[in-house]
Design a protein around this motif. Structure first.
Motif, PDB file in Angstrom:
ATOM      1  N   GLY A 155      -6.611  -2.509   6.027  1.00 28.69           N
ATOM      2  CA  GLY A 155      -7.918  -3.383   4.728  1.00 28.69           C
ATOM      3  C   GLY A 155      -9.515  -2.821   5.663  1.00 28.69           C
ATOM      4  O   GLY A 155      -9.153  -1.145   6.300  1.00 28.69           O
ATOM      5  N   THR A 156     -10.201  -2.757   5.234  1.00 29.54           N
ATOM      6  CA  THR A 156     -11.462  -2.277   5.771  1.00 29.54           C
ATOM      7  C   THR A 156     -12.500  -2.717   7.021  1.00 29.54           C
ATOM      8  O   THR A 156     -11.791  -3.584   7.575  1.00 29.54           O
ATOM      9  CB  THR A 156     -12.670  -1.471   4.756  1.00 29.54           C
ATOM     10  OG1 THR A 156     -13.082  -2.481   3.841  1.00 29.54           O
ATOM     11  CG2 THR A 156     -11.873  -0.239   4.336  1.00 29.54           C
TER      12      THR A 156
ATOM     13  N   VAL B 213       0.072  -9.042  13.252  1.00 38.82           N
ATOM     14  CA  VAL B 213       1.013  -8.103  13.148  1.00 38.82           C
ATOM     15  C   VAL B 213       0.343  -7.646  12.013  1.00 38.82           C
ATOM     16  O   VAL B 213      -0.460  -7.970  10.927  1.00 38.82           O
ATOM     17  CB  VAL B 213       2.423  -8.020  12.268  1.00 38.82           C
ATOM     18  CG1 VAL B 213       3.514  -7.586  11.638  1.00 38.82           C
ATOM     19  CG2 VAL B 213       2.888  -9.981  12.865  1.00 38.82           C
ATOM     20  N   LEU B 214       0.271  -6.035  12.385  1.00 39.85           N
ATOM     21  CA  LEU B 214      -0.746  -5.019  11.955  1.00 39.85           C
ATOM     22  C   LEU B 214       0.273  -4.167  11.114  1.00 39.85           C
ATOM     23  O   LEU B 214       1.257  -3.846  11.814  1.00 39.85           O
ATOM     24  CB  LEU B 214      -1.677  -4.517  12.550  1.00 39.85           C
ATOM     25  CG  LEU B 214      -3.059  -4.987  13.060  1.00 39.85           C
ATOM     26  CD1 LEU B 214      -2.147  -6.013  13.947  1.00 39.85           C
ATOM     27  CD2 LEU B 214      -3.359  -4.219  14.172  1.00 39.85           C
ATOM     28  N   VAL B 215       0.591  -4.124   9.859  1.00 39.22           N
ATOM     29  CA  VAL B 215       1.007  -3.164   8.868  1.00 39.22           C
ATOM     30  C   VAL B 215       0.660  -2.195   8.683  1.00 39.22           C
ATOM     31  O   VAL B 215      -0.505  -1.865   8.518  1.00 39.22           O
ATOM     32  CB  VAL B 215       1.599  -3.849   8.006  1.00 39.22           C
ATOM     33  CG1 VAL B 215       2.306  -2.918   7.144  1.00 39.22           C
ATOM     34  CG2 VAL B 215       2.360  -5.486   8.097  1.00 39.22           C
ATOM     35  N   GLY B 216       1.267  -0.436   9.597  1.00 38.95           N
ATOM     36  CA  GLY B 216       0.452   0.461   9.287  1.00 38.95           C
ATOM     37  C   GLY B 216       0.090   1.506  10.473  1.00 38.95           C
ATOM     38  O   GLY B 216      -0.707   1.194  11.168  1.00 38.95           O
ATOM     39  N   GLU B 217       1.327   1.810  10.685  1.00 37.79           N
ATOM     40  CA  GLU B 217       1.186   2.451  12.589  1.00 37.79           C
ATOM     41  C   GLU B 217      -0.261   3.825  12.248  1.00 37.79           C
ATOM     42  O   GLU B 217      -0.942   3.542  13.698  1.00 37.79           O
ATOM     43  CB  GLU B 217       2.600   3.021  12.738  1.00 37.79           C
ATOM     44  CG  GLU B 217       2.023   3.333  14.631  1.00 37.79           C
ATOM     45  CD  GLU B 217       3.405   3.894  14.973  1.00 37.79           C
ATOM     46  OE1 GLU B 217       3.480   4.741  16.322  1.00 37.79           O
ATOM     47  OE2 GLU B 217       4.887   3.463  14.786  1.00 37.79           O
ATOM     48  N   ARG B 218       0.236   4.337  11.513  1.00 35.52           N
ATOM     49  CA  ARG B 218      -1.106   5.664  11.513  1.00 35.52           C
ATOM     50  C   ARG B 218      -1.899   4.787  10.805  1.00 35.52           C
ATOM     51  O   ARG B 218      -2.723   5.225  11.736  1.00 35.52           O
ATOM     52  CB  ARG B 218      -0.381   7.238  10.402  1.00 35.52           C
ATOM     53  CG  ARG B 218      -1.710   7.623  10.781  1.00 35.52           C
ATOM     54  CD  ARG B 218      -0.925   8.745   9.310  1.00 35.52           C
ATOM     55  NE  ARG B 218      -1.665   8.301   8.018  1.00 35.52           N
ATOM     56  CZ  ARG B 218      -3.065   8.267   7.871  1.00 35.52           C
ATOM     57  NH1 ARG B 218      -3.337   9.448   7.955  1.00 35.52           N
ATOM     58  NH2 ARG B 218      -2.821   8.006   6.442  1.00 35.52           N
ATOM     59  N   TYR B 219      -2.221   3.863   9.772  1.00 31.32           N
ATOM     60  CA  TYR B 219      -3.866   3.367   9.806  1.00 31.32           C
ATOM     61  C   TYR B 219      -4.802   2.603  11.126  1.00 31.32           C
ATOM     62  O   TYR B 219      -5.010   3.205  11.580  1.00 31.32           O
ATOM     63  CB  TYR B 219      -3.180   2.739   8.531  1.00 31.32           C
ATOM     64  CG  TYR B 219      -4.483   1.744   8.113  1.00 31.32           C
ATOM     65  CD1 TYR B 219      -5.022   2.422   6.842  1.00 31.32           C
ATOM     66  CD2 TYR B 219      -5.282   0.833   8.082  1.00 31.32           C
ATOM     67  CE1 TYR B 219      -6.549   2.579   6.419  1.00 31.32           C
ATOM     68  CE2 TYR B 219      -6.640   0.233   7.630  1.00 31.32           C
ATOM     69  CZ  TYR B 219      -7.526   0.926   6.848  1.00 31.32           C
ATOM     70  OH  TYR B 219      -8.189   0.356   6.256  1.00 31.32           O
ATOM     71  N   TRP B 220      -3.487   1.891  11.164  1.00 27.07           N
ATOM     72  CA  TRP B 220      -4.038   1.221  12.725  1.00 27.07           C
ATOM     73  C   TRP B 220      -4.274   1.708  14.577  1.00 27.07           C
ATOM     74  O   TRP B 220      -5.262   1.245  14.831  1.00 27.07           O
ATOM     75  CB  TRP B 220      -3.666  -0.164  12.406  1.00 27.07           C
ATOM     76  CG  TRP B 220      -3.523  -1.089  11.430  1.00 27.07           C
ATOM     77  CD1 TRP B 220      -2.811  -1.895  10.730  1.00 27.07           C
ATOM     78  CD2 TRP B 220      -4.654  -1.804  11.167  1.00 27.07           C
ATOM     79  NE1 TRP B 220      -2.637  -2.114  10.205  1.00 27.07           N
ATOM     80  CE2 TRP B 220      -4.330  -2.959  10.370  1.00 27.07           C
ATOM     81  CE3 TRP B 220      -5.476  -1.855  11.637  1.00 27.07           C
ATOM     82  CZ2 TRP B 220      -5.631  -3.483   9.760  1.00 27.07           C
ATOM     83  CZ3 TRP B 220      -6.352  -2.477  10.467  1.00 27.07           C
ATOM     84  CH2 TRP B 220      -6.480  -3.632  10.149  1.00 27.07           C
TER      85      TRP B 220
ATOM     86  N   MET C  11      -3.844 -11.012   5.419  1.00 23.30           N
ATOM     87  CA  MET C  11      -4.841 -10.380   4.861  1.00 23.30           C
ATOM     88  C   MET C  11      -4.753  -9.102   4.867  1.00 23.30           C
ATOM     89  O   MET C  11      -3.872  -8.364   5.386  1.00 23.30           O
ATOM     90  CB  MET C  11      -5.711 -10.571   6.391  1.00 23.30           C
ATOM     91  CG  MET C  11      -5.723 -11.577   6.967  1.00 23.30           C
ATOM     92  SD  MET C  11      -6.534 -13.350   6.035  1.00 23.30           S
ATOM     93  CE  MET C  11      -5.732 -15.038   6.779  1.00 23.30           C
ATOM     94  N   GLY C  12      -6.011  -8.395   4.065  1.00 27.63           N
ATOM     95  CA  GLY C  12      -5.604  -7.765   3.650  1.00 27.63           C
ATOM     96  C   GLY C  12      -6.849  -6.893   2.367  1.00 27.63           C
ATOM     97  O   GLY C  12      -7.393  -7.891   2.053  1.00 27.63           O
ATOM     98  N   GLY C  13      -7.169  -5.688   2.160  1.00 24.63           N
ATOM     99  CA  GLY C  13      -8.546  -5.121   1.108  1.00 24.63           C
ATOM    100  C   GLY C  13      -7.744  -5.523   0.054  1.00 24.63           C
ATOM    101  O   GLY C  13      -7.281  -5.798  -0.468  1.00 24.63           O
ATOM    102  N   HIS C  14      -9.608  -5.535  -0.793  1.00 32.73           N
ATOM    103  CA  HIS C  14      -9.607  -6.324  -1.365  1.00 32.73           C
ATOM    104  C   HIS C  14      -9.832  -5.408  -2.758  1.00 32.73           C
ATOM    105  O   HIS C  14      -9.647  -5.256  -4.400  1.00 32.73           O
ATOM    106  CB  HIS C  14     -11.259  -6.992  -2.147  1.00 32.73           C
ATOM    107  CG  HIS C  14     -11.820  -6.204  -1.641  1.00 32.73           C
ATOM    108  ND1 HIS C  14     -12.743  -5.299  -0.088  1.00 32.73           N
ATOM    109  CD2 HIS C  14     -13.361  -5.858  -2.813  1.00 32.73           C
ATOM    110  CE1 HIS C  14     -13.624  -4.810  -0.819  1.00 32.73           C
ATOM    111  NE2 HIS C  14     -13.931  -4.723  -2.045  1.00 32.73           N
TER     112      HIS C  14
END
Length: 300
Positions: free
Chosen positions: A228-229, A255-262, A89-92
């Motif tokens: 994503g948003t 699994v969430l990818v991106g420590e700072r983002y999440w 899953m991820g941003g369009h």
């Protein structure tokens, strides 16, 4: 005192739908060639179905849409039988040529070595993941080459036609593939976002609520969430809800990818950890900083 019996007038029969751009009783999932069946995207099945879905509808039109989505349900059940699916899953809004697009493509390629990759079937990170999975039989250099070539048309705006035409060219050159490794589950609710063409099968629905639930349900091998948003955040917690109430054997990795983002931009991770505390899902949620780490978690 007896109740007075009220005689209800029978409801009038629904008026037949004059023109329906889809087969409500189809027995198979869509292919990209079916949805992009015209040299002009505006005349394609995909564009006409979206335009029809936006019209004021009668009861009969609503019935046709419900029948269509039920037919897609049955066709999807048959297609996934015997396969293990992993979701990405991820941003369009991710553009071709951006680093995130290339990372999503490499992730799709890595995960497709062991499972079928399933996405929301749209543009952006979804297209990239399906592209990588489409090229599962090739090496990573071929994935990077395809990503670079697609970068000349970064997005579907201002022209869906140019965006789709280039993708169809790339796909045609790489059509000699030994396995089916990519699934898209899009919706005409977001029909302004065209479906990507790098899917072996496309389960396209009219009802977004149905599509969202099924997309998460079929990913028995786990789901990787790229930055994503709103839509991606919704998917994170919808999946979390299934795992929260699920039996131990049904809990799949998240699994969430991106420590700072999440943890900073969209601080989903702290809430997810709190929710998982003491539940069977607690040991099945992961926060990583690269797609290589994500692939190692989902497909060790």
């Amino acid at each position: 005192m007896k109740r007075r019996r009220v005689r209800h007038q029978p409801r009038p029969l629904a008026a037949p739908v004059a023109e329906v751009p889809v087969d409500a009783e189809r027995t198979s999932l869509y292919t990209a060639d079916e949805l992009y069946d015209s040299a002009s995207y505006a005349d394609s099945v995909d564009a006409r179905a979206y335009a029809w879905s936006r019209e004021p509808h009668s009861r009969e039109a609503a019935r046709v849409q419900a029948m269509h989505d039920f037919a897609i349900d049955e066709a999807l059940d048959a297609w996934i039988a015997g396969r293990h699916l992993v979701g990405i899953m991820g941003g369009h809004a991710v553009q071709r040529g951006e680093p995130t697009y290339g990372s999503a493509a490499r992730l799709g390629h890595a995960l497709a070595q062991r499972s079928v990759v399933a996405t929301g079937g749209g543009p952006g990170a979804m297209e990239a993941a399906n592209l990588g999975a489409w090229l599962a039989a090739y090496d990573v250099a071929q994935v990077d080459a395809a990503v670079a070539r697609l970068g000349s048309v970064p997005g579907f705006r201002p022209s869906v036609q140019a965006w789709a035409d280039l993708a169809l060219e790339v796909r045609a050159e790489l059509a000699d593939r030994p396995q089916q490794s990519s699934l898209g589950i899009p919706t005409w609710f977001y029909g302004h976002e065209p479906p990507n063409v790098f899917c072996d099968a496309i389960a396209k629905y009219f009802r977004n609520a149905t599509r969202e639930a099924i997309l998460l349900e079929v990913c028995d091998a786990g789901i990787v969430f790229l930055p994503g948003t709103a839509g991606t955040v919704q998917e994170v917690f919808q999946d979390a809800c299934e795992n929260y109430y699920g039996t131990p054997e049904s809990v799949a990795p998240m699994v969430l990818v991106g420590e700072r983002y999440w943890t900073e931009e969209l601080p989903v991770w702290p809430l997810l950890c709190s929710l998982a505390q003491g539940r069977d899902m607690q040991g099945r949620i992961f926060l990583v900083d690269s797609v290589a780490e994500a692939a190692a978690v989902v497909a060790p």
